[in-house]
Design a protein around this motif. Structure first.
Motif, short mmCIF file in Angstrom:
data_model
loop_
_atom_site.label_atom_id
_atom_site.label_comp_id
_atom_site.label_asym_id
_atom_site.label_seq_id
_atom_site.Cartn_x
_atom_site.Cartn_y
_atom_site.Cartn_z
N HIS A 92 0.87 -1.32 0.12
CA HIS A 92 -0.08 -0.18 -0.10
C HIS A 92 0.63 1.23 0.17
O HIS A 92 0.08 2.16 -0.08
CB HIS A 92 -1.30 -0.20 1.01
CG HIS A 92 -0.24 0.13 2.29
ND1 HIS A 92 0.35 -0.78 3.57
CD2 HIS A 92 -0.23 1.55 3.09
CE1 HIS A 92 0.66 -0.28 4.18
NE2 HIS A 92 0.25 0.85 4.49
N ASP A 93 2.26 0.71 0.19
CA ASP A 93 3.09 2.45 0.44
C ASP A 93 4.19 2.13 -0.24
O ASP A 93 4.91 0.81 -0.79
CB ASP A 93 3.38 3.03 1.71
CG ASP A 93 3.96 3.33 2.54
OD1 ASP A 93 5.31 4.13 1.39
OD2 ASP A 93 4.60 4.04 2.81
N PHE B 165 -1.16 -6.98 -5.34
CA PHE B 165 -2.08 -5.20 -5.21
C PHE B 165 -3.64 -5.41 -5.44
O PHE B 165 -3.98 -4.99 -4.94
CB PHE B 165 -1.92 -4.75 -6.71
CG PHE B 165 -0.10 -5.06 -6.97
CD1 PHE B 165 0.29 -3.75 -5.90
CD2 PHE B 165 0.66 -5.20 -7.40
CE1 PHE B 165 1.23 -2.74 -6.15
CE2 PHE B 165 1.56 -5.18 -7.68
CZ PHE B 165 1.98 -3.92 -7.00
N LEU C 4 -4.47 -2.06 -3.65
CA LEU C 4 -3.90 -0.90 -3.75
C LEU C 4 -3.81 -1.11 -5.53
O LEU C 4 -4.69 0.22 -5.70
CB LEU C 4 -2.03 -1.07 -3.85
CG LEU C 4 -1.57 -0.01 -4.15
CD1 LEU C 4 -0.44 0.65 -3.36
CD2 LEU C 4 -1.33 0.43 -6.47
N PRO D 96 -6.59 3.46 -4.84
CA PRO D 96 -4.53 3.23 -3.74
C PRO D 96 -4.82 4.60 -3.07
O PRO D 96 -3.77 4.37 -2.13
CB PRO D 96 -4.33 4.36 -5.45
CG PRO D 96 -5.37 3.94 -6.26
CD PRO D 96 -6.90 2.69 -6.23
N GLY E 232 -4.40 3.09 -9.68
CA GLY E 232 -4.13 2.17 -9.26
C GLY E 232 -3.09 1.27 -10.09
O GLY E 232 -2.01 0.51 -9.62
#
Length: 358
Positions: free
Chosen positions: A62-63, A93, A105, A109, A120
């Motif tokens: 996510h980062d 993802f 994500l 996102p 995303g």
């Protein structure tokens, strides 16, 4: 009055795979590296390479910054354990959900329910490109059947989750993917659906999909001979023990399949306790040391910092390097148990036959 799309609130255009590929191209050097890593993975699944395939990484990404830091650390660790393990970074993802929750994500996102899917997909492709550019192979779970057109050329391994193993769409898709594909057993723990899925994916299939130009297309596949079984436990009952592996191996042989098995150290095998993953890994390594040839690798959920966190209303309160989905082992523990596992494997391959506790 129209009677079409009566429950569709809005439609939005999406960049085609070709458009995104032009924006984030794969060089010949990177393509060559990915092809090599795919061959190594295939060789392990086929038993031509004695090493264990280690799918290691966060439950979900996510980062971007944290993911790249993790990738660099994992690349260094991969070099240390390369004689006994081949590491592929887990880069998930898309997150299937039983009911509700953050879906990954690609779909969300911004982690706020805005579902900026176009952004995303672009973030996912660019992040994968950055990771493979440092020489770290990546593996993804395939959930949406269209997404592979955007990212499949970057992958070295793929999985089909427990909730989608029964899906004919995903079985057909797996038969045409360019990478080895692992099918997880059902959430109940039943193996027959996954074994049936492997049989289906081994064979040629025809299905409708979207090509890279965005056009509706009929895909006719050759079949995928590098499919394998992933044991992930079921209904909070683990299935990584010797008897479980033996039963799975015999079921695959009876079905005329290559008995290739990967053990998921998380999920029901760890009873949803991330710290118990090392117990599962210890059992996996011990079985391999004692001669279990069907075990080809394992999956380990790991992040920079152990545990998990809920998505806060204020995203500035997110803790760096901590999972927002399932709990993960922290980096120090990940490095420790993988190196110790390799020591055990090395002793076994040298004929010592002795094991020592993790």
């Amino acid at each position: 009055m129209s009677n079409v799309d009566i429950r569709i609130r809005k439609t939005e255009s999406l960049a085609t795979p070709d458009e995104l590929i032009k924006k984030f191209p794969v060089s010949e050097e990177i393509a060559s590296s990915i092809n090599l890593s795919r061959q190594v993975v295939n060789d392990i699944i086929k038993g031509r390479d004695h090493r264990l395939l280690a799918i290691v990484g966060p439950c979900s990404l996510h980062d971007r910054k944290a993911a790249l830091e993790y990738a660099h650390r994992l690349k260094d660790l991969a070099e240390k354990v390369k004689d006994e393990m081949y590491i592929v970074m887990r880069t998930y993802f898309e997150k299937p959900r039983t009911v509700l929750g953050w879906k990954g994500l690609i779909l969300d996102p911004n982690m706020d329910g805005s579902y900026d899917i176009g952004s995303g997909i672009a973030i996912a492709r660019s992040l994968l490109l950055d990771i493979v550019s440092i020489g770290m192979p990546v593996g993804c779970e395939v959930l949406d059947p269209i997404i592979p057109q955007y990212i499949d050329e970057l992958m070295s391994w793929s999985s089909i989750g427990a909730r989608t193993t029964e899906s004919q769409i995903h079985r057909n898709l797996a038969s045409g993917l360019s990478v080895a594909v692992g099918f997880k057993n059902s959430t109940s723990g039943d193996l027959s659906n996954a074994i049936n899925a492997i049989q289906c994916a081994y064979n040629p299939a025809s299905f409708i999909g979207m090509d890279r130009s965005g056009a509706s297309t009929i895909f006719r596949t050759t079949g995928n001979d590098c499919c394998h079984l992933i044991l992930r436990g079921g209904d909070n009952s683990p299935n990584y023990y010797e008897d479980d592996v033996e039963s799975a191996r015999n079921m695959m042989i009876k079905s005329d399949l290559n008995p290739a098995i990967i053990i998921d150290c998380s999920h029901a095998n760890s009873r949803k306790n991330y710290d118990r993953q090392k117990r599962v890994l210890r059992s996996v390594v011990d079985q391999v040391c004692w001669g279990e040839k069907a075990i080809k690798g394992f999956m380990l959920e790991s992040n920079l910092i152990c545990g998990s966190q809920k998505i806060p209303s204020d995203l500035s309160d997110l803790k760096y390097g901590v999972s927002i989905t399932d709990g993960c082992l922290g980096w120090d523990e990940t490095e420790r148990i993988l190196i110790r596992s390799c020591e055990m494997l090395h002793r076994s391959f040298q004929g010592d036959g002795q094991s020592m506790p993790l």
